[in-house]
Design an enzyme around this catalytic site. Sequence first.
Site, mmCIF file in Angstrom:
data_model
loop_
_atom_site.group_PDB
_atom_site.id
_atom_site.type_symbol
_atom_site.label_atom_id
_atom_site.label_comp_id
_atom_site.label_asym_id
_atom_site.label_seq_id
_atom_site.Cartn_x
_atom_site.Cartn_y
_atom_site.Cartn_z
ATOM 1 N N TYR A 138 30.369 60.941 62.830
ATOM 2 C CA TYR A 138 31.838 60.957 62.790
ATOM 3 C C TYR A 138 32.395 59.596 62.346
ATOM 4 O O TYR A 138 33.299 59.521 61.511
ATOM 5 C CB TYR A 138 32.335 61.329 64.183
ATOM 6 N N LYS A 162 34.613 59.112 59.033
ATOM 7 C CA LYS A 162 35.989 58.614 59.177
ATOM 8 C C LYS A 162 36.153 57.253 58.498
ATOM 9 O O LYS A 162 37.246 56.926 58.017
ATOM 10 C CB LYS A 162 36.380 58.545 60.657
HETATM 11 N N1 CAA Z 1 27.803 52.380 75.504
HETATM 12 C C1 CAA Z 1 26.547 52.080 75.931
HETATM 13 N N2 CAA Z 1 25.761 52.946 76.570
HETATM 14 C C2 CAA Z 1 26.250 54.154 76.810
HETATM 15 C C3 CAA Z 1 27.545 54.538 76.419
HETATM 16 C C4 CAA Z 1 28.335 53.578 75.747
HETATM 17 N N3 CAA Z 1 29.582 53.857 75.341
HETATM 18 N N4 CAA Z 1 27.741 55.820 76.769
HETATM 19 C C5 CAA Z 1 26.607 56.222 77.384
HETATM 20 N N5 CAA Z 1 25.719 55.216 77.405
HETATM 21 C C6 CAA Z 1 24.382 55.245 78.002
HETATM 22 C C7 CAA Z 1 24.412 56.013 79.298
HETATM 23 O O1 CAA Z 1 24.773 55.152 80.370
HETATM 24 C C8 CAA Z 1 22.984 56.514 79.410
HETATM 25 O O2 CAA Z 1 22.168 55.441 79.827
HETATM 26 P P1 CAA Z 1 20.911 55.734 80.772
HETATM 27 O O3 CAA Z 1 20.002 56.629 79.977
HETATM 28 O O4 CAA Z 1 20.370 54.365 81.020
HETATM 29 O O5 CAA Z 1 21.477 56.395 81.982
HETATM 30 C C9 CAA Z 1 22.590 56.792 77.946
HETATM 31 O O6 CAA Z 1 23.501 56.001 77.160
HETATM 32 C C10 CAA Z 1 22.739 58.253 77.587
HETATM 33 O O7 CAA Z 1 24.125 58.625 77.796
HETATM 34 P P2 CAA Z 1 24.548 60.100 78.138
HETATM 35 O O8 CAA Z 1 23.948 60.524 79.430
HETATM 36 O O9 CAA Z 1 26.037 60.212 78.006
HETATM 37 O O10 CAA Z 1 23.811 60.910 76.941
HETATM 38 P P3 CAA Z 1 24.033 62.377 76.504
HETATM 39 O O11 CAA Z 1 22.981 62.638 75.485
HETATM 40 O O12 CAA Z 1 24.204 63.298 77.658
HETATM 41 O O13 CAA Z 1 25.497 62.353 75.803
HETATM 42 C C11 CAA Z 1 27.125 61.772 74.208
HETATM 43 C C12 CAA Z 1 25.698 61.572 74.660
HETATM 44 C C13 CAA Z 1 27.362 63.266 73.893
HETATM 45 C C14 CAA Z 1 27.340 60.960 72.961
HETATM 46 C C15 CAA Z 1 28.101 61.360 75.324
HETATM 47 O O14 CAA Z 1 27.790 60.025 75.682
HETATM 48 C C16 CAA Z 1 29.536 61.399 74.902
HETATM 49 O O15 CAA Z 1 30.167 62.462 74.874
HETATM 50 N N6 CAA Z 1 30.144 60.235 74.566
HETATM 51 C C17 CAA Z 1 31.529 60.158 74.130
HETATM 52 C C18 CAA Z 1 31.580 60.259 72.631
HETATM 53 C C19 CAA Z 1 33.009 60.142 72.191
HETATM 54 O O16 CAA Z 1 33.744 59.223 72.556
HETATM 55 N N7 CAA Z 1 33.457 61.060 71.351
HETATM 56 C C20 CAA Z 1 34.802 61.071 70.880
HETATM 57 C C21 CAA Z 1 35.254 62.489 70.679
HETATM 58 S S1 CAA Z 1 37.011 62.584 70.405
HETATM 59 C C22 CAA Z 1 37.176 62.059 68.856
HETATM 60 O O17 CAA Z 1 36.248 61.808 68.138
HETATM 61 C C23 CAA Z 1 38.591 61.890 68.361
HETATM 62 C C24 CAA Z 1 38.799 60.527 67.875
HETATM 63 O O18 CAA Z 1 38.922 60.346 66.670
HETATM 64 C C25 CAA Z 1 38.925 59.407 68.834
#
Ligand code: CAA
Length: 249
Positions: free
Chosen positions: A156, A160
């Site tokens: 994404y 973008k």
């Molecule tokens: N920075 C650093 N580390 C992070 C982190 C971050 N921002 N987010 C998660 N982590 C770490 C977690 O703490 C975890 O660490 P451990 O394994 O040590 O516990 C590891 O990374 C895995 O994280 P998740 O358990 O979250 O992994 P997952 O595979 O279940 O999910 C993901 C991954 C789907 C990307 C999820 O983290 C997520 O949904 N993140 C948000 C993504 C986001 O912001 N999307 C925006 C959508 S809206 C949009 O896009 C509109 C727009 O234009 C703004």
Amino acid sequence: MTKRVALVTGGTGGLGEAICRALHDSGFRVVAGYNSGGNHEKAKAWQEQQRKDGYEIEVAYGDVTNAESCAQCIKTVEELTGGTVDVLVNNAGITRDGMFKKMSWEQWDEVLSANLDSMFHMTRLVINPMLEKGFGRVINISSVNAQKGQFGQCNYSAAKAGIHGFTKALAQEVASKGVTVNTVSPGYIMTPMVAKIAEEIQQKICATIPVGRFGTPEEIGRTIAFLADENSGYITGSDLSINGGLHMS
Ligand code: CAA
């Protein structure tokens, strides 16, 4: 003067609806492009709801990832309005979030097709009529995550960010003919796209936003209407950030 025609791709979605309404309120003849997985009844029901709320908005089907379908969408718009597109808002977009180490080619390809290739297909179809007319507004919806990157969004963020390059290049090519090309970069706006992020992650993200909340679709809509305005002809190749201070560039 006859009303100018505005086409908003993804017009029946979270941001799209607010953009359509803001353009409608600014005096445009608005068409909402929709895909909805080909669910035409859903789009008709959306249109009916708009009508009940006082908004006369046409709907036109088009799959923005497919050049032929985009051509058909533009044809529908021209048939419905009797004119060519004066304002194109490239708003349709999707997410397929996941860590890059686990990301599939499909997750990459679907996001690049829907968010970036779409811009080529749709803009290519409207740009020549705009140049001939000596007026046009192309407004591309990017994202704060193009500017700052986002954990879980290599696909994404790349798509973008590509929009910014496209915008600045095209803006230079068409500036002398009354056509402006700009980007709007929303932050986290409360739409179904953001609502599907896990609740605890939402809270973490919200805590990093200086304004202290997610944005509203209406806050994006009014910016689009401003850029689409007849009197905004000196704004081109620019990017407007609407992100509650999440990223300041
Ligand atoms: N920075 C650093 N580390 C992070 C982190 C971050 N921002 N987010 C998660 N982590 C770490 C977690 O703490 C975890 O660490 P451990 O394994 O040590 O516990 C590891 O990374 C895995 O994280 P998740 O358990 O979250 O992994 P997952 O595979 O279940 O999910 C993901 C991954 C789907 C990307 C999820 O983290 C997520 O949904 N993140 C948000 C993504 C986001 O912001 N999307 C925006 C959508 S809206 C949009 O896009 C509109 C727009 O234009 C703004």
